[in-house]
Design a protein around this motif. Sequence first.
Motif, PDB file in Angstrom:
ATOM      1  N   ASN A 160       0.778  -1.124   0.078  1.00  0.00           N
ATOM      2  CA  ASN A 160      -0.010   0.039  -0.033  1.00  0.00           C
ATOM      3  C   ASN A 160       1.014   1.313   0.044  1.00  0.00           C
ATOM      4  OD1 ASN A 160      -2.319  -1.553   0.002  1.00  0.00           O
ATOM      5  ND2 ASN A 160      -2.772  -1.039   2.135  1.00  0.00           N
ATOM      6  N   LEU A 161       0.336   2.155  -0.064  1.00  0.00           N
ATOM      7  CA  LEU A 161       0.903   3.646  -0.209  1.00  0.00           C
ATOM      8  C   LEU A 161       0.698   4.545   0.955  1.00  0.00           C
ATOM      9  CD1 LEU A 161       2.907   5.704  -1.875  1.00  0.00           C
ATOM     10  CD2 LEU A 161       0.465   6.649  -2.508  1.00  0.00           C
ATOM     11  N   ALA A 162       1.810   4.898   1.894  1.00  0.00           N
ATOM     12  CA  ALA A 162       1.556   5.939   2.763  1.00  0.00           C
ATOM     13  C   ALA A 162       2.477   7.089   2.482  1.00  0.00           C
ATOM     14  CB  ALA A 162       1.955   5.376   4.148  1.00  0.00           C
ATOM     15  N   ALA A 163       2.218   8.245   2.126  1.00  0.00           N
ATOM     16  CA  ALA A 163       2.972   9.355   1.562  1.00  0.00           C
ATOM     17  C   ALA A 163       2.383  10.840   2.029  1.00  0.00           C
ATOM     18  CB  ALA A 163       3.295   9.234   0.084  1.00  0.00           C
ATOM     19  N   SER A 164       3.424  11.677   2.134  1.00  0.00           N
ATOM     20  CA  SER A 164       2.890  12.874   2.562  1.00  0.00           C
ATOM     21  C   SER A 164       3.903  14.047   1.825  1.00  0.00           C
ATOM     22  CB  SER A 164       3.372  13.156   4.224  1.00  0.00           C
ATOM     23  OG  SER A 164       2.341  12.327   4.899  1.00  0.00           O
ATOM     24  N   VAL A 165       3.346  15.256   1.896  1.00  0.00           N
ATOM     25  CA  VAL A 165       3.774  16.324   1.093  1.00  0.00           C
ATOM     26  C   VAL A 165       3.780  17.653   1.808  1.00  0.00           C
ATOM     27  CG1 VAL A 165       1.865  16.835  -0.119  1.00  0.00           C
ATOM     28  CG2 VAL A 165       4.032  17.632  -0.989  1.00  0.00           C
ATOM     29  N   LEU A 166       4.827  18.529   1.778  1.00  0.00           N
ATOM     30  CA  LEU A 166       4.924  19.656   2.795  1.00  0.00           C
ATOM     31  C   LEU A 166       4.621  20.582   1.902  1.00  0.00           C
ATOM     32  CD1 LEU A 166       5.796  21.274   5.381  1.00  0.00           C
ATOM     33  CD2 LEU A 166       8.222  21.168   3.969  1.00  0.00           C
ATOM     34  N   VAL A 167       3.702  21.528   2.269  1.00  0.00           N
ATOM     35  CA  VAL A 167       3.281  22.744   1.612  1.00  0.00           C
ATOM     36  C   VAL A 167       3.386  23.899   2.369  1.00  0.00           C
ATOM     37  CG1 VAL A 167       1.298  24.070   0.548  1.00  0.00           C
ATOM     38  CG2 VAL A 167       1.231  21.418   0.304  1.00  0.00           C
ATOM     39  N   ARG A 168       4.376  24.921   1.965  1.00  0.00           N
ATOM     40  CA  ARG A 168       4.711  26.116   2.862  1.00  0.00           C
ATOM     41  C   ARG A 168       3.900  27.399   2.052  1.00  0.00           C
ATOM     42  NH1 ARG A 168       8.392  25.854   6.110  1.00  0.00           N
ATOM     43  NH2 ARG A 168      10.160  24.334   5.884  1.00  0.00           N
ATOM     44  N   LEU A 169       2.948  27.731   3.153  1.00  0.00           N
ATOM     45  CA  LEU A 169       1.947  28.667   2.746  1.00  0.00           C
ATOM     46  C   LEU A 169       2.619  29.819   2.456  1.00  0.00           C
ATOM     47  CD1 LEU A 169      -0.589  27.646   5.290  1.00  0.00           C
ATOM     48  CD2 LEU A 169      -0.721  27.183   2.991  1.00  0.00           C
ATOM     49  N   ARG A 170       2.000  30.641   1.386  1.00  0.00           N
ATOM     50  CA  ARG A 170       2.416  31.982   0.882  1.00  0.00           C
ATOM     51  C   ARG A 170       1.312  32.894   1.340  1.00  0.00           C
ATOM     52  NH1 ARG A 170       3.645  30.113  -5.419  1.00  0.00           N
ATOM     53  NH2 ARG A 170       5.234  28.502  -4.641  1.00  0.00           N
ATOM     54  N   PRO A 171       1.669  34.070   1.497  1.00  0.00           N
ATOM     55  CA  PRO A 171       0.723  35.266   1.941  1.00  0.00           C
ATOM     56  C   PRO A 171      -0.346  35.388   0.971  1.00  0.00           C
ATOM     57  CG  PRO A 171       3.000  36.078   2.241  1.00  0.00           C
ATOM     58  CD  PRO A 171       3.138  34.741   1.552  1.00  0.00           C
ATOM     59  N   SER A 172      -0.169  35.153  -0.252  1.00  0.00           N
ATOM     60  CA  SER A 172      -0.974  35.041  -1.320  1.00  0.00           C
ATOM     61  C   SER A 172      -1.911  33.870  -1.602  1.00  0.00           C
ATOM     62  CB  SER A 172      -0.567  35.580  -2.599  1.00  0.00           C
ATOM     63  OG  SER A 172       0.339  34.438  -2.957  1.00  0.00           O
ATOM     64  N   ASP A 173      -1.715  32.893  -1.013  1.00  0.00           N
ATOM     65  CA  ASP A 173      -2.590  31.672  -1.018  1.00  0.00           C
ATOM     66  C   ASP A 173      -3.875  31.850  -0.442  1.00  0.00           C
ATOM     67  OD1 ASP A 173      -0.332  30.228  -1.961  1.00  0.00           O
ATOM     68  OD2 ASP A 173       0.484  28.981  -0.226  1.00  0.00           O
TER      69      ASP A 173
END
Length: 227
Positions: free
Chosen positions: A43-56
Amino acid sequence: MPSTNGWLAERAAGLPDGQWVRAERQTAGRGRQGRAWAMAPGNLAASVLVRLRPSDPPSGQLGFVAGVALHRVAAAHVPPARLMLKWPNDLLLDGAKLAGILCERAGDRVIAGFGVNLAAAPEIPGRATIAFPPPPPDPDAFLDDLAQAFQEQLALWRREGFEPIRACWLKASHPPGMLLSLSGDPALHGRFDGLEADGALRLQTADGVRIVHAGDVALATTARETA
């Protein structure tokens, strides 16, 4: 490792935006509200990091970004008509849970975790689960496709806001009028009436439209009819 979300959270200060991690074995996977999420081999267990921007746009919409990306990748392996996104964070195959998404925010970052039953379905009390039909997708190849799809949807969200993501999510989600119930509140059930502009769930009940901002939704196959 215990969990991919936890691994990224512990190291986030030194990692770039868009960093992914995949676990070949996860010993403490979690779903929403702290539920355990078992990971079978293949199976798949995975994660991604998103760094928020002021314009998001608002970060709470990232679960829908992740859902649209996951649906697109899964639809390359089974007929899309068999798939359905379930508010707020599940992907169903033939009405059973195929995958879940867990988004966690800390400061200016969000970690989006994906648990996908590629090869085997874990047993979850009170919940139907399912895996892809054999032969299962290769975890590395599936993750490569998921990372690309997520990046595309993230860029669209940052460029055009939530509305195109919302439109894509709705096309892949509950059919209009489907009976839904809110787990933990059996009195709250009604027909799916779309999403608010912020992603909140609209339920058409006997007492009018109810707006749900948080909770677990079940397909209410036995719920009474509503007006």
